[in-house]
Write a protein that holds these residues in place. Sequence first.
Motif, short mmCIF file in Angstrom:
data_model
loop_
_atom_site.label_atom_id
_atom_site.label_comp_id
_atom_site.label_asym_id
_atom_site.label_seq_id
_atom_site.Cartn_x
_atom_site.Cartn_y
_atom_site.Cartn_z
N PRO A 31 0.37 28.46 -34.42
CA PRO A 31 -0.55 28.58 -35.49
C PRO A 31 0.54 28.53 -36.88
N LEU A 91 -6.81 33.44 -37.83
CA LEU A 91 -6.61 32.09 -37.38
C LEU A 91 -7.78 31.26 -37.65
N MET A 128 0.17 35.47 -41.47
CA MET A 128 -0.32 34.52 -40.41
C MET A 128 0.66 34.93 -39.21
N ASN A 132 -0.51 37.28 -35.61
CA ASN A 132 -0.67 36.66 -34.63
C ASN A 132 -0.47 36.95 -33.30
N MET A 204 -5.24 25.82 -35.55
CA MET A 204 -5.24 26.96 -35.76
C MET A 204 -6.61 27.66 -35.39
N GLY A 208 -7.56 30.44 -32.70
CA GLY A 208 -8.16 31.63 -32.79
C GLY A 208 -9.24 31.66 -31.78
#
Length: 220
Positions: A31, A91, A128, A132, A204, A208
């Motif tokens: 991602p 995400l 991010m 993550n 992404m 997610g």
Amino acid sequence: MHRHHFKEGYFLNSIAAYIFLGVSLAAPIGPVNAAQLDTGIKNGFFHAFIFGIGALTADIIYMTMVYFGIGQIIEYPLVKIILWSFGCFVLTYSGIENLLSLHKIEIALKSGKKTIRLRHSLLSGFLMSLLNPLTILFWLGIYGSLLAEANKVSTDNQIIINSLAVILGIILWDTFMATISSGARRILSTKFLKIISVISSLAMIGFGIYFGIQAYHALF
């Protein structure tokens, strides 16, 4: 004398190995890389680089946590559920937002103006990476085992030097990604850039959804 040379050679080899480890940690298209590509295409080299530095800051926080043994917290099921859920939200949201801002590629390319502030790129990269779950599990797994290994044979100084070498590797990859994505801006057509952007956004969203499924499994 010879021994000294041998030690120096080994030392440099190990540093090179750790720099390479840093590069290989940062390289898989996850991602963070997908978002960094997207940032570079829309806003150019400096934004993509700063995005990477934001992500690296989160990496360093996790490295520090693992170093001081705080990483054990992740073993709790509740913490895992929270991590997976956060990852899913951040995400999926970012991926959808990127898809919705595809038109900005044309604006950014035409005007040459940046559509966002550098501070925004730094924060995006940081969040991010911070939220993550892959980053977290990854640092726990890889860096944790690296520390365990290093503890057997080396001093604190060596561990710090090795960690810095890993960080240097990540920065090298970061620079490479920023160069590639901003270079792509100049060379590739808007249509092709949009395709790359769509692919990175879908990646992404895919991550997610995967994290969402993990959270669901952890819950039920």
